[in-house]
Write a protein that holds these residues in place. Structure first.
Motif, PDB file in Angstrom:
ATOM      1  N   VAL A 192      37.473  28.883  47.179  1.00 35.62           N
ATOM      2  CA  VAL A 192      36.840  28.827  45.850  1.00 35.62           C
ATOM      3  C   VAL A 192      37.045  30.158  45.131  1.00 35.62           C
ATOM      4  CG1 VAL A 192      34.658  28.595  44.605  1.00 35.62           C
ATOM      5  CG2 VAL A 192      35.142  27.115  46.578  1.00 35.62           C
ATOM      6  N   LEU A 193      36.821  31.270  45.841  1.00 37.61           N
ATOM      7  CA  LEU A 193      37.024  32.592  45.245  1.00 37.61           C
ATOM      8  C   LEU A 193      38.501  32.814  44.913  1.00 37.61           C
ATOM      9  CD1 LEU A 193      34.728  34.723  47.597  1.00 37.61           C
ATOM     10  CD2 LEU A 193      34.200  33.884  45.295  1.00 37.61           C
ATOM     11  N   ALA A 194      39.383  32.354  45.796  1.00 36.81           N
ATOM     12  CA  ALA A 194      40.820  32.517  45.560  1.00 36.81           C
ATOM     13  C   ALA A 194      41.260  31.743  44.321  1.00 36.81           C
ATOM     14  CB  ALA A 194      41.599  32.051  46.781  1.00 36.81           C
ATOM     15  N   LEU A 195      40.697  30.553  44.124  1.00 35.10           N
ATOM     16  CA  LEU A 195      41.063  29.751  42.952  1.00 35.10           C
ATOM     17  C   LEU A 195      40.643  30.449  41.667  1.00 35.10           C
ATOM     18  CD1 LEU A 195      42.380  27.051  42.178  1.00 35.10           C
ATOM     19  CD2 LEU A 195      40.084  26.039  42.167  1.00 35.10           C
ATOM     20  N   GLU A 196      39.486  31.082  41.700  1.00 35.19           N
ATOM     21  CA  GLU A 196      39.038  31.844  40.530  1.00 35.19           C
ATOM     22  C   GLU A 196      39.986  33.010  40.264  1.00 35.19           C
ATOM     23  OE1 GLU A 196      35.071  33.038  41.448  1.00 35.19           O
ATOM     24  OE2 GLU A 196      34.240  31.009  41.263  1.00 35.19           O
ATOM     25  N   ASN A 219      47.986  33.327  61.619  1.00 31.06           N
ATOM     26  CA  ASN A 219      48.864  33.392  60.452  1.00 31.06           C
ATOM     27  C   ASN A 219      48.384  34.390  59.400  1.00 31.06           C
ATOM     28  OD1 ASN A 219      49.531  31.593  57.562  1.00 31.06           O
ATOM     29  ND2 ASN A 219      51.202  32.187  58.903  1.00 31.06           N
ATOM     30  N   PHE A 220      47.131  34.862  59.548  1.00 32.30           N
ATOM     31  CA  PHE A 220      46.544  35.733  58.529  1.00 32.30           C
ATOM     32  C   PHE A 220      47.332  37.028  58.336  1.00 32.30           C
ATOM     33  CE2 PHE A 220      41.853  34.136  58.821  1.00 32.30           C
ATOM     34  CZ  PHE A 220      42.227  33.008  58.126  1.00 32.30           C
ATOM     35  N   ARG A 221      47.812  37.623  59.447  1.00 34.47           N
ATOM     36  CA  ARG A 221      48.463  38.925  59.344  1.00 34.47           C
ATOM     37  C   ARG A 221      49.719  38.845  58.477  1.00 34.47           C
ATOM     38  NH1 ARG A 221      49.986  42.245  64.709  1.00 34.47           N
ATOM     39  NH2 ARG A 221      47.718  42.228  64.849  1.00 34.47           N
ATOM     40  N   ALA A 222      50.564  37.846  58.730  1.00 38.33           N
ATOM     41  CA  ALA A 222      51.800  37.703  57.958  1.00 38.33           C
ATOM     42  C   ALA A 222      51.487  37.414  56.495  1.00 38.33           C
ATOM     43  CB  ALA A 222      52.669  36.595  58.542  1.00 38.33           C
ATOM     44  N   TRP A 223      50.563  36.497  56.240  1.00 38.76           N
ATOM     45  CA  TRP A 223      50.191  36.150  54.868  1.00 38.76           C
ATOM     46  C   TRP A 223      49.598  37.362  54.150  1.00 38.76           C
ATOM     47  CZ3 TRP A 223      50.624  33.437  50.702  1.00 38.76           C
ATOM     48  CH2 TRP A 223      49.574  33.297  49.788  1.00 38.76           C
ATOM     49  N   GLY A 224      48.732  38.108  54.832  1.00 37.03           N
ATOM     50  CA  GLY A 224      48.142  39.301  54.220  1.00 37.03           C
ATOM     51  C   GLY A 224      49.185  40.352  53.894  1.00 37.03           C
ATOM     52  N   ASN A 225      50.170  40.528  54.777  1.00 37.96           N
ATOM     53  CA  ASN A 225      51.232  41.503  54.509  1.00 37.96           C
ATOM     54  C   ASN A 225      52.069  41.085  53.310  1.00 37.96           C
ATOM     55  OD1 ASN A 225      50.492  43.153  56.643  1.00 37.96           O
ATOM     56  ND2 ASN A 225      51.942  42.244  58.081  1.00 37.96           N
ATOM     57  N   TYR A 226      52.378  39.796  53.197  1.00 38.63           N
ATOM     58  CA  TYR A 226      53.125  39.319  52.040  1.00 38.63           C
ATOM     59  C   TYR A 226      52.336  39.575  50.758  1.00 38.63           C
ATOM     60  CZ  TYR A 226      56.090  36.648  55.304  1.00 38.63           C
ATOM     61  OH  TYR A 226      56.947  36.256  56.307  1.00 38.63           O
ATOM     62  N   CYS A 227      51.042  39.276  50.796  1.00 36.17           N
ATOM     63  CA  CYS A 227      50.214  39.446  49.598  1.00 36.17           C
ATOM     64  C   CYS A 227      50.112  40.919  49.214  1.00 36.17           C
ATOM     65  CB  CYS A 227      48.825  38.857  49.829  1.00 36.17           C
ATOM     66  SG  CYS A 227      48.802  37.049  49.866  1.00 36.17           S
ATOM     67  N   ARG A 228      50.040  41.801  50.197  1.00 40.00           N
ATOM     68  CA  ARG A 228      49.972  43.242  49.928  1.00 40.00           C
ATOM     69  C   ARG A 228      51.251  43.711  49.229  1.00 40.00           C
ATOM     70  NH1 ARG A 228      49.004  44.335  54.783  1.00 40.00           N
ATOM     71  NH2 ARG A 228      46.829  43.723  54.573  1.00 40.00           N
ATOM     72  N   ASP A 258      45.371  40.644  45.864  1.00 37.65           N
ATOM     73  CA  ASP A 258      44.462  41.662  46.394  1.00 37.65           C
ATOM     74  C   ASP A 258      43.425  41.035  47.325  1.00 37.65           C
ATOM     75  OD1 ASP A 258      45.744  43.604  44.895  1.00 37.65           O
ATOM     76  OD2 ASP A 258      44.248  43.611  43.290  1.00 37.65           O
ATOM     77  N   PHE A 259      42.956  39.856  46.956  1.00 37.34           N
ATOM     78  CA  PHE A 259      41.925  39.160  47.734  1.00 37.34           C
ATOM     79  C   PHE A 259      42.415  38.884  49.151  1.00 37.34           C
ATOM     80  CE2 PHE A 259      40.084  35.044  49.110  1.00 37.34           C
ATOM     81  CZ  PHE A 259      38.743  35.402  49.162  1.00 37.34           C
ATOM     82  N   PHE A 260      43.633  38.378  49.273  1.00 39.57           N
ATOM     83  CA  PHE A 260      44.158  38.038  50.591  1.00 39.57           C
ATOM     84  C   PHE A 260      44.737  39.241  51.323  1.00 39.57           C
ATOM     85  CE2 PHE A 260      44.305  33.743  48.657  1.00 39.57           C
ATOM     86  CZ  PHE A 260      43.577  33.066  49.620  1.00 39.57           C
ATOM     87  N   ALA A 261      45.072  40.290  50.592  1.00 37.20           N
ATOM     88  CA  ALA A 261      45.618  41.494  51.234  1.00 37.20           C
ATOM     89  C   ALA A 261      44.533  42.318  51.908  1.00 37.20           C
ATOM     90  CB  ALA A 261      46.347  42.345  50.198  1.00 37.20           C
ATOM     91  N   ALA A 262      43.299  42.167  51.458  1.00 37.70           N
ATOM     92  CA  ALA A 262      42.199  42.966  52.006  1.00 37.70           C
ATOM     93  C   ALA A 262      41.878  42.539  53.439  1.00 37.70           C
ATOM     94  CB  ALA A 262      40.959  42.824  51.130  1.00 37.70           C
TER      95      ALA A 262
END
Length: 218
Positions: free
Chosen positions: A81-85, A136-145, A166-170
């Motif tokens: 929900v926060l990501a969609l916003e 899978n979070f680490r790879a996705w977070g690195n891409y987002c960063r 920024d939300f997913f990179a944190a």
């Protein structure tokens, strides 16, 4: 002797970590080569993915036999929900919004990930899905960063335009603690984790398919 939840998670993360040359889109965003039209398509695809994943996580929460797993998936659903916003700022910076998001024709390769997550929501042991998703979070977070940094440096996006990434990179240590508690409980009870690597491997391949589909000419 059984691995601890943390040992198992780190082992799965190491085995599933994508190679540096497997993602063809993120490097082109990183150095500013990706066209803005590709960024707009990314925003539209993510709009579809988030709304699908939100439902999948809620269904997994309802299916979970133990409150700890249900709480983990509920937290993920709240995060969607926060990501969609936050996505609305990225979409606006890309010049898409409103009807453009709704009328966009999604690509099959981009929607494979949420389709598989929906399958997991219906069929998989929830504790296995916890391990597969969090691995899978680490790879996705690195891409987002990487994308967040590039949007500011090469595309002139402000904080609103970068908020989604920024939300997913944190870092999310509380979420990982929740996940480890679920995984450890499953290990202690001799329940789940057998299929988690398979699920995580496919999720990782489908995520790469998402990025690489966008890297191809439409």
């Amino acid at each position: 002797m059984n691995q601890t939840a943390q040992e198992l998670l780190r082992d799965v993360e190491r085995q599933l970590e994508p190679k540096s040359d497997e993602n063809r889109l993120v490097p082109s965003i990183s150095d500013g080569r990706a066209p803005r039209a590709v960024l707009a398509a990314l925003a539209c695809e993510q709009h579809r993915i988030i709304t699908s994943d939100w439902r999948s996580f809620l269904y997994l929460a309802a299916r979970s036999p133990h409150p700890s797993a249900g709480g983990f998936f509920t937290t993920l659903a709240q995060g969607e929900v926060l990501a969609l916003e936050a996505l609305s700022g990225f979409a606006e910076a890309c010049g898409v919004g409103g009807r453009a998001l709704e009328d966009y024709a999604p690509r099959a390769g981009c929607q494979a990930y949420p389709s598989y997550l929906a399958w997991l929501a219906l069929n998989a042991e929830p504790s296995d899905v916890v391990l597969a998703v969090v691995a899978n979070f680490r790879a996705w977070g690195n891409y987002c960063r990487t994308v967040s940094k590039a949007l500011r440096e090469h595309y002139g996006f402000g904080d609103s335009g970068c908020a989604f990434f920024d939300f997913f990179a944190a870092p999310a240590p509380d979420l990982e603690r929740q996940a480890l508690a679920v995984i450890q409980s499953a290990i202690d009870a001799g329940r789940g984790t057998a299929r988690a690597f398979e699920y995580g491997r496919l999720l990782q391949r489908y995520e790469l398919m998402f990025w690489n589909t966008l890297a191809e000419p439409s």
